[in-house]
Design a protein around this motif. Sequence first.
Motif, PDB file in Angstrom:
ATOM      1  N   PHE A   1      74.521  77.108 -16.223  1.00 56.98           N
ATOM      2  CA  PHE A   1      74.426  77.942 -14.858  1.00 56.98           C
ATOM      3  C   PHE A   1      73.751  79.578 -15.200  1.00 56.98           C
ATOM      4  O   PHE A   1      73.214  79.558 -14.165  1.00 56.98           O
ATOM      5  CB  PHE A   1      75.887  78.920 -15.197  1.00 56.98           C
TER       6      PHE A   1
ATOM      7  N   PHE B   1      69.409  80.805  -7.209  1.00 59.16           N
ATOM      8  CA  PHE B   1      70.036  81.344  -6.587  1.00 59.16           C
ATOM      9  C   PHE B   1      68.940  82.802  -6.378  1.00 59.16           C
ATOM     10  O   PHE B   1      69.397  83.657  -5.297  1.00 59.16           O
ATOM     11  CB  PHE B   1      71.430  81.842  -6.522  1.00 59.16           C
TER      12      PHE B   1
ATOM     13  N   LEU C   1      65.717  82.613  -5.219  1.00 56.87           N
ATOM     14  CA  LEU C   1      65.829  82.960  -3.345  1.00 56.87           C
ATOM     15  C   LEU C   1      66.551  84.561  -2.819  1.00 56.87           C
ATOM     16  O   LEU C   1      65.881  84.887  -2.042  1.00 56.87           O
ATOM     17  CB  LEU C   1      68.217  81.412  -3.146  1.00 56.87           C
ATOM     18  N   LEU C   2      67.210  84.852  -3.743  1.00 61.04           N
ATOM     19  CA  LEU C   2      67.810  86.667  -3.376  1.00 61.04           C
ATOM     20  C   LEU C   2      65.976  87.177  -3.131  1.00 61.04           C
ATOM     21  O   LEU C   2      66.068  88.183  -2.554  1.00 61.04           O
ATOM     22  CB  LEU C   2      68.831  86.972  -3.968  1.00 61.04           C
TER      23      LEU C   2
ATOM     24  N   ILE D   1      63.642  86.232  -0.144  1.00 61.06           N
ATOM     25  CA  ILE D   1      64.945  87.096   0.610  1.00 61.06           C
ATOM     26  C   ILE D   1      64.052  88.424   0.851  1.00 61.06           C
ATOM     27  O   ILE D   1      63.610  88.807   1.352  1.00 61.06           O
ATOM     28  CB  ILE D   1      66.304  87.467   1.536  1.00 61.06           C
TER      29      ILE D   1
ATOM     30  N   LEU E   1      60.474  83.286   2.189  1.00 64.22           N
ATOM     31  CA  LEU E   1      61.430  82.900   1.906  1.00 64.22           C
ATOM     32  C   LEU E   1      60.833  81.780   3.039  1.00 64.22           C
ATOM     33  O   LEU E   1      61.382  82.351   4.014  1.00 64.22           O
ATOM     34  CB  LEU E   1      63.139  83.048   1.805  1.00 64.22           C
TER      35      LEU E   1
ATOM     36  N   PRO F   1      84.212  76.463 -12.283  1.00 66.22           N
ATOM     37  CA  PRO F   1      84.408  76.081 -10.844  1.00 66.22           C
ATOM     38  C   PRO F   1      85.263  76.696  -9.528  1.00 66.22           C
ATOM     39  O   PRO F   1      83.743  77.410  -8.561  1.00 66.22           O
ATOM     40  CB  PRO F   1      85.396  74.573 -11.178  1.00 66.22           C
TER      41      PRO F   1
ATOM     42  N   PHE G   1      81.770  78.911  -8.243  1.00 68.02           N
ATOM     43  CA  PHE G   1      81.314  78.672  -6.754  1.00 68.02           C
ATOM     44  C   PHE G   1      81.715  79.013  -5.729  1.00 68.02           C
ATOM     45  O   PHE G   1      81.663  78.572  -4.824  1.00 68.02           O
ATOM     46  CB  PHE G   1      81.141  76.525  -7.417  1.00 68.02           C
TER      47      PHE G   1
ATOM     48  N   LEU H   1      79.347  81.522  -5.574  1.00 71.01           N
ATOM     49  CA  LEU H   1      78.582  81.171  -4.687  1.00 71.01           C
ATOM     50  C   LEU H   1      79.068  80.620  -3.292  1.00 71.01           C
ATOM     51  O   LEU H   1      78.336  80.474  -2.451  1.00 71.01           O
ATOM     52  CB  LEU H   1      77.907  79.915  -5.099  1.00 71.01           C
TER      53      LEU H   1
ATOM     54  N   PHE I   1      77.858  86.068  -2.201  1.00 73.59           N
ATOM     55  CA  PHE I   1      76.179  85.510  -2.263  1.00 73.59           C
ATOM     56  C   PHE I   1      76.107  84.593  -0.692  1.00 73.59           C
ATOM     57  O   PHE I   1      75.215  85.582  -0.505  1.00 73.59           O
ATOM     58  CB  PHE I   1      75.995  83.767  -2.985  1.00 73.59           C
TER      59      PHE I   1
ATOM     60  N   VAL J   1      75.804  87.907   0.502  1.00 74.22           N
ATOM     61  CA  VAL J   1      75.166  89.470  -0.022  1.00 74.22           C
ATOM     62  C   VAL J   1      74.258  88.737   1.271  1.00 74.22           C
ATOM     63  O   VAL J   1      73.303  89.668   2.495  1.00 74.22           O
ATOM     64  CB  VAL J   1      74.479  88.858  -0.693  1.00 74.22           C
ATOM     65  N   MET J   2      73.476  87.107   1.369  1.00 74.42           N
ATOM     66  CA  MET J   2      72.752  87.309   2.210  1.00 74.42           C
ATOM     67  C   MET J   2      73.197  87.541   4.280  1.00 74.42           C
ATOM     68  O   MET J   2      71.930  87.763   4.678  1.00 74.42           O
ATOM     69  CB  MET J   2      72.290  85.841   2.651  1.00 74.42           C
TER      70      MET J   2
ATOM     71  N   VAL K   1      66.311  85.509   6.873  1.00 78.41           N
ATOM     72  CA  VAL K   1      67.254  84.458   5.438  1.00 78.41           C
ATOM     73  C   VAL K   1      67.507  83.673   7.063  1.00 78.41           C
ATOM     74  O   VAL K   1      67.920  83.361   7.889  1.00 78.41           O
ATOM     75  CB  VAL K   1      68.397  84.502   5.571  1.00 78.41           C
ATOM     76  N   PRO K   2      67.083  82.098   5.781  1.00 78.95           N
ATOM     77  CA  PRO K   2      66.893  80.774   6.706  1.00 78.95           C
ATOM     78  C   PRO K   2      69.005  80.445   6.832  1.00 78.95           C
ATOM     79  O   PRO K   2      69.277  80.350   5.902  1.00 78.95           O
ATOM     80  CB  PRO K   2      67.051  79.540   6.041  1.00 78.95           C
TER      81      PRO K   2
ATOM     82  N   ILE L   1      71.464  78.696   4.619  1.00 75.55           N
ATOM     83  CA  ILE L   1      71.580  78.850   3.323  1.00 75.55           C
ATOM     84  C   ILE L   1      73.197  79.583   3.452  1.00 75.55           C
ATOM     85  O   ILE L   1      74.128  78.885   2.117  1.00 75.55           O
ATOM     86  CB  ILE L   1      70.551  79.825   1.965  1.00 75.55           C
TER      87      ILE L   1
ATOM     88  N   LEU M   1      76.127  77.523   1.993  1.00 77.27           N
ATOM     89  CA  LEU M   1      77.022  77.633   0.875  1.00 77.27           C
ATOM     90  C   LEU M   1      78.538  77.883   1.157  1.00 77.27           C
ATOM     91  O   LEU M   1      79.181  77.752   0.141  1.00 77.27           O
ATOM     92  CB  LEU M   1      76.620  78.873   0.673  1.00 77.27           C
TER      93      LEU M   1
END
Lengths: 172, 339
Positions: free
Chosen positions: A78, A85, A88-89, A92, A97, B282, B286, B290, B294, B297-298, B308-309, B312, B316
């Motif tokens: 984990f 991730f 990744l952040l 960005i 990125l 999980p 996840f 995720l 997450f 936030v993006m 940001v692509p 992603i 997710l």
Amino acid sequence: MKDRSKKYMNPYLAGFLLGVVLLAAFYFTGEGLGASGAMKRVDIAVVNTVAPEHAQNSSFYSKYIADGESPLRNRLVFMVIGVFFGGLLSGILAGRLKWKVEHSPKISSKTRLIMAGIGGVLFGVGAQFGRGCTSGAALSGMASLSTAGFLAMLTIFGTGYLFAFFFRKFWI
Amino acid sequence: MKEEIIVSGRANPNIDPVLNIWHWHIPAYLFLGGLAAGLLFFSALYFLQGKDNKYFTAVKVAPVIAPIAISLGLVFLILDLKHKLFFWQLLTTVRLESPMSWGAWTLTIVTPLSIIWVATYLKEIMPDADFKNKLLKKISAWFIVLKPDQTRPNWDWRYGWLRNFEQFSQKRRVGLAWALLVLAVILGVYTGILLSAFNARPLWNTSILGPLFLVSGLSTGAATIMLMTRDHEERKMFSKIDLLLIGIELFLIIHLFMGFLASTQVQIEAAQLFLGGEYTVPFWGFVVVLGLIFPAVMEILELRGFKVPVIIPAGLILIGGLIFRFIMVEAGQVTRYLY
């Protein structure tokens, strides 16, 4: 070359923050960090799925599957997902990125990827002989003032320094 | 010496009935159904608001996926059946108290309507039907003929009745859109209610699952539109919608667990599966982190001007939605009333 100072964090600050992360890992989990451990556990999980008999008979694999739990159920796995991730952040936030392979102009992306792959495999095997990689053995080991940690750090970077000359064509 | 007195045969394996009969088909279908519901909902909604050119992808292009997703989901449902050839018997009866009956009828109506809805826009979104792929060429030749002149669209329907039906449907788009809007909500809610109707499964037996699955389906729909659109304004709009939906979803998830913990012992035990039990990592790792936090936030970062692509956050959200359904179906079958 564009101004890189803004794109990347000050390395001394980043090193300090890494130390804080290590300290936090010791505080919360009682153990240090480790990157190769996650890869190792993915390997074990794959072997255990494809050839469960072989995994059970092997003295290396069987240690990790003896309790019946998935070898992936481990904090290091984990941690590496988090590293991915988090990276990744950070990419960005720094505005860099992009889908690219970083390499010197003198070699192709293909060379870089193949050589990095071979290097990674060698390092992974070495980390098993040395009982840990840069983060698991050297960083976490030195943080707990273990002699093995200091030795690991010296040998990893020392051999890297010595052999860099011979393999520099693969890199620069 | 440690004595063991056996007072019951319950400890023997398989004495208590084990019901784990829903495998990958059901969660995969629930995901596809929710996705289709989301896509059709946004398409109909923005059409009715008169924004069919402003949100071109959402209204006209993205719903193409809906009938494909539903059909694939229906194939999964039939594969899941023990007696596959009897699936049609669901359509020989109407039972208002059965969510499965609601679902069967909703799907029976939604599938053709969604195909018609997409077909009325086909000339706009596919002006060029001169396919290079041989198979595609052959299949399309059943329905369409290529025009000899260079005007666009360079094709027309093969038969007069198809042309007439297209015109007939195009004139009734408002009615179609209203029907799809309502049916999409029913479809989205039904994917959750299907589970919550099982009162023998404490984890499923909560009315929050209906809205939760609906919101999650809408969120995956919005993510798909974000992936498909090339228009910056449209992506931004759906990014904002998605943020709102993620917020609602988190709120509903928290309420789901508050409800469980305030309920009876079986419900508390069902919640414990996610609060320290087998599904903790999980689910919270996840799905919640995720799959919701997450990407949120993006999306906030992107709205603030960071690059940001889109693949992603959208990817997710889609993966998180899929995992969410797999976990809910799996974990639900573990929970039970027996002691």
